[in-house]
Design a protein around this motif. Structure first.
Motif, PDB file in Angstrom:
ATOM      1  N   TYR A  71       0.835  -1.208   0.000  1.00 48.41           N
ATOM      2  CA  TYR A  71       0.000   0.000   0.000  1.00 48.41           C
ATOM      3  C   TYR A  71       0.867   1.255   0.000  1.00 48.41           C
ATOM      4  CZ  TYR A  71      -4.532  -2.270   1.033  1.00 48.41           C
ATOM      5  OH  TYR A  71      -5.700  -3.005   0.991  1.00 48.41           O
ATOM      6  N   LEU A  72       1.877   1.269   0.856  1.00 49.50           N
ATOM      7  CA  LEU A  72       2.734   2.452   0.983  1.00 49.50           C
ATOM      8  C   LEU A  72       3.566   2.688  -0.269  1.00 49.50           C
ATOM      9  CD1 LEU A  72       3.980   1.867   4.649  1.00 49.50           C
ATOM     10  CD2 LEU A  72       2.192   3.433   3.897  1.00 49.50           C
ATOM     11  N   GLY A  80      -1.763   6.030   0.159  1.00 50.04           N
ATOM     12  CA  GLY A  80      -1.168   4.772   0.578  1.00 50.04           C
ATOM     13  C   GLY A  80      -1.165   4.624   2.082  1.00 50.04           C
ATOM     14  N   MET A  81      -0.841   5.710   2.797  1.00 50.78           N
ATOM     15  CA  MET A  81      -0.870   5.670   4.260  1.00 50.78           C
ATOM     16  C   MET A  81      -2.275   5.356   4.750  1.00 50.78           C
ATOM     17  SD  MET A  81       2.127   6.470   5.819  1.00 50.78           S
ATOM     18  CE  MET A  81       1.776   7.431   7.292  1.00 50.78           C
ATOM     19  N   ALA A  82      -3.282   6.001   4.127  1.00 52.34           N
ATOM     20  CA  ALA A  82      -4.659   5.779   4.551  1.00 52.34           C
ATOM     21  C   ALA A  82      -5.081   4.339   4.312  1.00 52.34           C
ATOM     22  CB  ALA A  82      -5.589   6.733   3.803  1.00 52.34           C
ATOM     23  N   ARG A  83      -4.728   3.786   3.161  1.00 58.53           N
ATOM     24  CA  ARG A  83      -5.106   2.404   2.874  1.00 58.53           C
ATOM     25  C   ARG A  83      -4.512   1.439   3.891  1.00 58.53           C
ATOM     26  NH1 ARG A  83      -4.113   2.676  -3.707  1.00 58.53           N
ATOM     27  NH2 ARG A  83      -6.248   3.345  -4.256  1.00 58.53           N
ATOM     28  N   GLU A 142     -13.067   2.651   0.839  1.00 58.88           N
ATOM     29  CA  GLU A 142     -12.600   3.569  -0.196  1.00 58.88           C
ATOM     30  C   GLU A 142     -13.595   3.673  -1.344  1.00 58.88           C
ATOM     31  OE1 GLU A 142      -8.434   3.417  -1.194  1.00 58.88           O
ATOM     32  OE2 GLU A 142      -8.874   3.749  -3.319  1.00 58.88           O
ATOM     33  N   SER A 143     -13.884   4.907  -1.739  1.00 58.87           N
ATOM     34  CA  SER A 143     -14.731   5.160  -2.900  1.00 58.87           C
ATOM     35  C   SER A 143     -13.945   4.898  -4.178  1.00 58.87           C
ATOM     36  CB  SER A 143     -15.211   6.614  -2.872  1.00 58.87           C
ATOM     37  OG  SER A 143     -15.952   6.935  -4.025  1.00 58.87           O
ATOM     38  N   PHE A 337      -6.856  11.245  -0.331  1.00 59.95           N
ATOM     39  CA  PHE A 337      -7.502  10.658   0.832  1.00 59.95           C
ATOM     40  C   PHE A 337      -8.905  11.227   1.026  1.00 59.95           C
ATOM     41  CE2 PHE A 337      -8.407  11.341   5.435  1.00 59.95           C
ATOM     42  CZ  PHE A 337      -8.794  10.045   5.716  1.00 59.95           C
ATOM     43  N   ILE A 338      -9.044  12.543   0.994  1.00 60.90           N
ATOM     44  CA  ILE A 338     -10.352  13.165   1.183  1.00 60.90           C
ATOM     45  C   ILE A 338     -11.308  12.735   0.081  1.00 60.90           C
ATOM     46  CG2 ILE A 338     -11.594  15.362   1.204  1.00 60.90           C
ATOM     47  CD1 ILE A 338     -10.120  14.840   3.783  1.00 60.90           C
ATOM     48  N   ASP A 339     -10.823  12.682  -1.158  1.00 62.04           N
ATOM     49  CA  ASP A 339     -11.694  12.337  -2.272  1.00 62.04           C
ATOM     50  C   ASP A 339     -12.159  10.887  -2.215  1.00 62.04           C
ATOM     51  OD1 ASP A 339     -12.845  13.003  -4.995  1.00 62.04           O
ATOM     52  OD2 ASP A 339     -11.542  11.315  -5.532  1.00 62.04           O
ATOM     53  N   ARG A 340     -11.277   9.976  -1.813  1.00 67.29           N
ATOM     54  CA  ARG A 340     -11.626   8.551  -1.828  1.00 67.29           C
ATOM     55  C   ARG A 340     -12.346   8.101  -0.559  1.00 67.29           C
ATOM     56  NH1 ARG A 340      -8.463   5.281  -5.234  1.00 67.29           N
ATOM     57  NH2 ARG A 340      -7.759   6.513  -7.013  1.00 67.29           N
ATOM     58  N   TYR A 341     -12.042   8.737   0.570  1.00 70.54           N
ATOM     59  CA  TYR A 341     -12.555   8.227   1.836  1.00 70.54           C
ATOM     60  C   TYR A 341     -13.568   9.134   2.512  1.00 70.54           C
ATOM     61  CZ  TYR A 341      -9.245   4.384   1.825  1.00 70.54           C
ATOM     62  OH  TYR A 341      -8.570   3.232   1.492  1.00 70.54           O
ATOM     63  N   VAL A 342     -13.609  10.406   2.170  1.00 72.02           N
ATOM     64  CA  VAL A 342     -14.430  11.333   2.940  1.00 72.02           C
ATOM     65  C   VAL A 342     -15.484  12.017   2.070  1.00 72.02           C
ATOM     66  CG1 VAL A 342     -14.401  13.257   4.567  1.00 72.02           C
ATOM     67  CG2 VAL A 342     -12.440  11.711   4.450  1.00 72.02           C
ATOM     68  N   PHE A 343     -15.058  12.877   1.156  1.00 71.97           N
ATOM     69  CA  PHE A 343     -15.988  13.643   0.329  1.00 71.97           C
ATOM     70  C   PHE A 343     -15.730  13.376  -1.154  1.00 71.97           C
ATOM     71  CE2 PHE A 343     -15.635  16.502   4.119  1.00 71.97           C
ATOM     72  CZ  PHE A 343     -16.938  16.403   4.541  1.00 71.97           C
ATOM     73  N   PRO A 344     -16.260  12.310  -1.714  1.00 69.11           N
ATOM     74  CA  PRO A 344     -16.073  12.090  -3.154  1.00 69.11           C
ATOM     75  C   PRO A 344     -16.590  13.283  -3.959  1.00 69.11           C
ATOM     76  CG  PRO A 344     -17.007  10.140  -2.113  1.00 69.11           C
ATOM     77  CD  PRO A 344     -17.040  11.227  -1.079  1.00 69.11           C
ATOM     78  N   ASP A 345     -15.786  13.719  -4.921  1.00 68.88           N
ATOM     79  CA  ASP A 345     -16.142  14.828  -5.825  1.00 68.88           C
ATOM     80  C   ASP A 345     -16.214  16.183  -5.132  1.00 68.88           C
ATOM     81  OD1 ASP A 345     -16.295  13.155  -8.039  1.00 68.88           O
ATOM     82  OD2 ASP A 345     -18.444  12.795  -7.804  1.00 68.88           O
TER      83      ASP A 345
END
Length: 447
Positions: A71-72, A80-83, A142-143, A337-345
């Motif tokens: 992942y890293l 990568g850190m988030a995953r 993950e989105s 990270f924000i786009d995939r895990y928190v606020f997509p788009d």
């Protein structure tokens, strides 16, 4: 306390060198030395038994599996850190999972990274095995990447916006009750003092919005992106306003409408599961937009503010409250990270762009203020709530999702403190003929 408790599947590879001999290739410690400079402020340990950094460090990073290392290596940076972290393949000791703020601060301030020379990088990869550069499947939290989201429609189409909102807000109302507190308010609070409680600061925010909109009994308020109906209920209860809230989250709308009935506000307040573009075209005396602009897309600002103007009576006021970039020239799109895990788009513009778009939509801007320091305090309060109710939250949404929230809120707090992002409230009017708008010579509220 460990930030990550080992879960089933968190370490698919042996946690120590195989029997019969030591590993002959590069170790996790070798990789860390290759991508950092200077003394490490944290301890780093690997599944292969290697370690680097001071033994008495207050914070320890543990790469617990070969999957975590992959992942890293395959997504350098925050993704990568988030995953690795969300999956449990990266452990973090020394902070609580609900508030890893101190670890993020230390990593940002005291752990400089570098890109190793090409020859050194190739030697590391050859020693580790090229399979380490095969990206493992991401965690279920993950989105999909932006290019795959086209299956749900074009960016900021109705269907895609609905999916993006659902990804973040339809997690669990019970989870949000614990994290946000009794007000169920998921936007920046306003603190008169750092000693204010979160609930006091959220009430102060709603009163500030009401003051900026000059709310009075009998007026009609439209609150777009109303969340769990906090502003709608406050306006009805405290100011006698007939308030309508709209949200794309079905879970929010159901919770809000139940709260309205529970509080006996049904004659004045209502929340509907509705796209702002379908909000009634009645002429409202005031419109509040608290935390929605981040979701609509910068290129849609003209249509968005035009739609709000068309629903506002001449002389009526708009109060727009949203997160912005600190720099008008900064990219609009959020980090991975924000786009995939928190606020997509999700997209943010600078305050200058925001004010210009409101102005160009035919509204007159009268007042603006930046509340970024207040948002840092708000996020600290939410993290305290997550820490206090950690076990409940994990039982409600799972370890991975709870980790996402701790990481996201603590990281956002750091960004607001460092002026990486800001929070701006803008007050504007829909002027009538000959510029008449009823706005006072001086603000008629107490900021």
């Amino acid at each position: 306390m460990s930030l990550i408790d080992r879960e089933q599947g968190a370490a698919d590879a042996p946690s120590s060198p195989p029997a019969g001999g030591r590993r002959t290739g590069p170790t996790v410690a070798d990789v860390v030395r290759a991508v950092t400079t200077g003394p490490l402020p944290v301890r780093v340990t690997g599944y292969d038994g290697s370690a680097v950094g001071p033994t008495d460090a207050g914070i320890t990073l543990s790469v617990r599996s070969e999957r975590g290392l992959s992942y890293l290596l395959t997504a350098p940076g925050d993704l990568g850190m988030a995953r690795a972290y969300v999956s449990g393949d990266l452990g973090l000791d020394g902070v609580h999972p609900g508030d890893p703020y101190e670890a993020l601060r230390v990593l940002k301030d005291e752990m400089p990274l570098r890109m190793p020379p090409v020859a050194e990088a190739l030697a590391l990869v050859r020693g580790l095995g090229w399979e380490r550069l095969m990206p493992p499947p991401p965690p279920p939290q993950e989105s999909a990447p932006r290019w795959k989201r086209v299956m749900n429609g074009l960016r900021h189409s109705r269907a895609r916006d609905s999916n993006a909102i659902s990804h973040h807000y339809d997690v669990s109302n019970a989870f949000y009750e614990k994290v946000l507190g009794p007000s169920m308010t998921y936007t920046c609070a306003v603190f008169r003092s750092p000693e204010d409680t979160l609930e006091e600061a959220q009430r102060a925010k709603y009163d500030l919005v009401a003051g900026k909109l000059a709310l009075k009994p009998g007026m009609r308020l439209l609150d777009v992106g109303c969340g769990w109906g906090g502003m709608v209920r406050h306006a009805a209860r405290e100011y006698g306003v007939k308030a309508l809230g709209v949200t794309l989250s079905k879970a929010q709308a159901e919770w809000a409408q139940a709260a309205i009935e529970r509080e006996g506000l049904g004659e004045l307040a209502e929340v509907r599961h509705l796209d702002y573009r379908d909000a009634p075209r009645e002429q409202f005396d005031a419109i509040s937009s608290i935390g929605l602009t981040e979701h609509i897309g910068v290129r849609n600002y003209p249509a968005y503010f035009g739609a709000l103007r068309s629903r506002l009576k001449p002389g009526g006021r708009l109060m727009n409250h949203c997160i912005t970039r600190a720099d008008n020239r900064a990219p609009h799109r959020s980090g991975a990270f924000i786009d995939r895990y928190v606020f997509p788009d999700g997209e943010l513009a600078g305050p200058g762009r925001l004010i210009s778009e409101i102005h160009d939509a035919g509204l007159e801007v009268h007042h603006e203020e930046n509340l970024r320091q207040h948002y840092a305090l708000t996020l600290a309060g939410w993290c305290r709530n997550l820490v206090e109710h950690w076990d409940f939250c994990v039982n409600e949404v799972g370890q991975g999702t709870a980790r996402v929230w701790g990481l996201y809120m603590a990281g956002s707090r750091l960004a607001f403190e460092r002026n990486g992002i800001q929070l701006h409230q803008v007050v504007a009017t829909h002027n009538g003929p000959q510029g008449v708008n009823g706005y006072p010579l001086r603000p008629d509220w107490t900021p």
